[in-house]
Design an enzyme around this catalytic site. Structure first.
Site, mmCIF file in Angstrom:
data_model
loop_
_atom_site.group_PDB
_atom_site.id
_atom_site.type_symbol
_atom_site.label_atom_id
_atom_site.label_comp_id
_atom_site.label_asym_id
_atom_site.label_seq_id
_atom_site.Cartn_x
_atom_site.Cartn_y
_atom_site.Cartn_z
ATOM 1 N N TYR A 171 83.105 57.211 -3.273
ATOM 2 C CA TYR A 171 83.211 58.473 -2.537
ATOM 3 C C TYR A 171 84.586 58.621 -1.911
ATOM 4 O O TYR A 171 85.371 57.663 -1.865
ATOM 5 C CB TYR A 171 82.115 58.560 -1.469
ATOM 6 C CG TYR A 171 82.382 57.730 -0.224
ATOM 7 C CD1 TYR A 171 82.270 56.342 -0.243
ATOM 8 C CD2 TYR A 171 82.784 58.322 0.971
ATOM 9 C CE1 TYR A 171 82.529 55.584 0.882
ATOM 10 C CE2 TYR A 171 83.040 57.572 2.111
ATOM 11 C CZ TYR A 171 82.911 56.205 2.058
ATOM 12 O OH TYR A 171 83.188 55.452 3.170
ATOM 13 N N ARG B 157 64.671 51.372 -14.074
ATOM 14 C CA ARG B 157 65.491 50.677 -13.084
ATOM 15 C C ARG B 157 66.020 49.389 -13.698
ATOM 16 O O ARG B 157 65.277 48.425 -13.871
ATOM 17 C CB ARG B 157 64.663 50.358 -11.829
ATOM 18 C CG ARG B 157 65.494 49.710 -10.730
ATOM 19 C CD ARG B 157 64.681 49.336 -9.505
ATOM 20 N NE ARG B 157 65.521 48.664 -8.528
ATOM 21 C CZ ARG B 157 65.850 47.374 -8.570
ATOM 22 N NH1 ARG B 157 65.378 46.580 -9.522
ATOM 23 N NH2 ARG B 157 66.644 46.861 -7.639
ATOM 24 N N LYS C 29 86.358 52.449 -1.815
ATOM 25 C CA LYS C 29 85.427 53.278 -1.047
ATOM 26 C C LYS C 29 84.173 53.453 -1.894
ATOM 27 O O LYS C 29 84.057 54.431 -2.649
ATOM 28 C CB LYS C 29 86.063 54.642 -0.734
ATOM 29 C CG LYS C 29 86.723 54.674 0.634
ATOM 30 C CD LYS C 29 87.329 56.008 0.945
ATOM 31 C CE LYS C 29 86.473 56.843 1.859
ATOM 32 N NZ LYS C 29 86.347 56.325 3.222
ATOM 33 N N LEU D 197 90.660 48.626 3.960
ATOM 34 C CA LEU D 197 90.883 49.772 3.082
ATOM 35 C C LEU D 197 92.295 50.312 3.327
ATOM 36 O O LEU D 197 92.778 50.292 4.453
ATOM 37 C CB LEU D 197 89.864 50.874 3.433
ATOM 38 C CG LEU D 197 89.942 52.149 2.605
ATOM 39 C CD1 LEU D 197 89.363 51.909 1.211
ATOM 40 C CD2 LEU D 197 89.197 53.288 3.289
HETATM 41 N N1 PMP Z 1 88.410 51.749 6.815
HETATM 42 C C1 PMP Z 1 87.151 52.108 6.514
HETATM 43 C C2 PMP Z 1 86.124 51.046 6.313
HETATM 44 C C3 PMP Z 1 86.801 53.466 6.386
HETATM 45 O O1 PMP Z 1 85.542 53.825 6.079
HETATM 46 C C4 PMP Z 1 87.793 54.440 6.638
HETATM 47 C C5 PMP Z 1 87.436 55.904 6.570
HETATM 48 N N2 PMP Z 1 87.608 56.400 5.286
HETATM 49 C C6 PMP Z 1 89.099 54.035 6.945
HETATM 50 C C7 PMP Z 1 89.370 52.671 7.033
HETATM 51 C C8 PMP Z 1 90.194 55.027 7.204
HETATM 52 O O2 PMP Z 1 90.623 55.631 5.999
HETATM 53 P P1 PMP Z 1 91.194 57.122 5.977
HETATM 54 O O3 PMP Z 1 92.325 57.151 6.949
HETATM 55 O O4 PMP Z 1 91.675 57.300 4.579
HETATM 56 O O5 PMP Z 1 90.098 58.019 6.344
#
Ligand code: PMP
Length: 290
Positions: free
Chosen positions: A31, A99, A146, A201
């Protein structure tokens, strides 16, 4: 709320998927969430590039070309009855007739999008900061993607809800990784520190803040950060599509720095809002017009 599901735009209440959808059974999907300011998608191209990285990371073919995505995004943003939006995009490996954990063959992906009014931090939170709490980071190894497998993030987030705090800062092996839905920064002796990308991330807001820090002439170090380093920081804040740039005034009931927003956090916040609100022509290309 305006939604899109597998080729059709519809009210969210009319969007229905099969209980055999692999997103439902196996969290087998990726996502993105794109912030939309005044109907301009902020760093939309970077969000869609990261979406491709997430899809590739779980071997899920992208059902649309970049141009098809641009057209869909344009339409859903234009259809919404509000200006500032949070646009959610999800693709799963679709619904098989049984499944089975192995990838199905010849099953179309499920494509889902919806847009909602942007849930911004309040002016008070932006100005005075918020309380956060730490919890162990129990997530799987691919925190660079993500994926919709957000159970551990949800559990972490609930820890802060239960404690009356705003965000949970996750710790693994004694080191800060990131927030339940955000990246974390600290300031010590004028230098900005944030965990390197091996443990978090690659947040788009994180990248924006790093660019702005560079412009402001701040020294930036990406490295592992201990929990004690956060407690002893002069300033701390977290960043994200929903969080924007939110100061941390206390962590685990310990006051950080002056116990309010620090001066470097404030400078970065101002520079961030100048860009998203279209006041900095240098970064006008980060705003995609619908
Ligand atoms: N870390 C995590 C685990 C997240 O879910 C998010 C939100 N997307 C972020 C960091 C921040 O990323 P962004 O600035 O791209 O929203």
């Amino acid at each position: 709320m305006t939604a899109y599901l597998n080729g059709k735009f519809m009210p969210i209440a009319e969007a229905k998927i099969s209980p055999l959808d692999r997103g439902f059974l196996f969290a087998d999907g990726a996502y993105e969430v794109i912030p939309v300011y005044g109907r301009y998608g902020f760093r939309q191209e970077e969000h869609m590039r990261r979406f491709q990285v997430s899809l590739d990371g779980i071997r899920l073919p992208n059902p649309h070309t970049p141009d098809e995505w641009r057209a869909l995004i344009k339409q859903i943003i234009a259809n919404a009855p509000f200006e500032d939006q949070q646009l959610y995009i999800q693709v799963t490996r679709g619904a098989d007739v049984k499944r089975d954990a192995a990838f199905p063959v010849n099953v179309p992906q499920t494509v889902f999008m919806f847009t909602a009014p942007m849930a911004k931090p309040s002016a008070e939170m932006r100005a005075n900061g918020v309380a956060c709490i730490t919890a162990p980071d129990i997530r799987w190894g691919r925190c660079d993607l993500k994926t919709v497998a957000l159970l551990a993030n949800s559990q972490a987030r609930q820890v802060s809800v239960d404690a009356g705090c705003t965000e949970t800062i996750m710790i693994r092996d004694g080191y800060l990784t990131e927030g339940s839905a955000s990246n974390v920064f600290i300031v010590k002796n004028g230098t900005l520190y944030t965990p390197d990308l091996t443990s978090c991330l690659e947040g788009i807001t994180r990248a924006t803040v790093l660019t702005l820090a560079d412009e402001l002439g701040l020294k930036v170090i990406e490295k592992r950060i201990t929990r004690d380093e956060v407690y002893c920081a002069d300033e701390a804040f977290f960043t994200g599509t929903a969080a924007e740039v939110t100061p941390i005034r206390e962590l685990d009931r310990i006051e950080i720095g002056c116990g309010s927003r620090g001066p470097i956090t404030e400078k970065l916040q101002n520079a961030f809002f100048d860009i998203v609100n279209g006041r900095n022509p240098k970064y006008a290309h980060w705003l995609t017009k619908v």
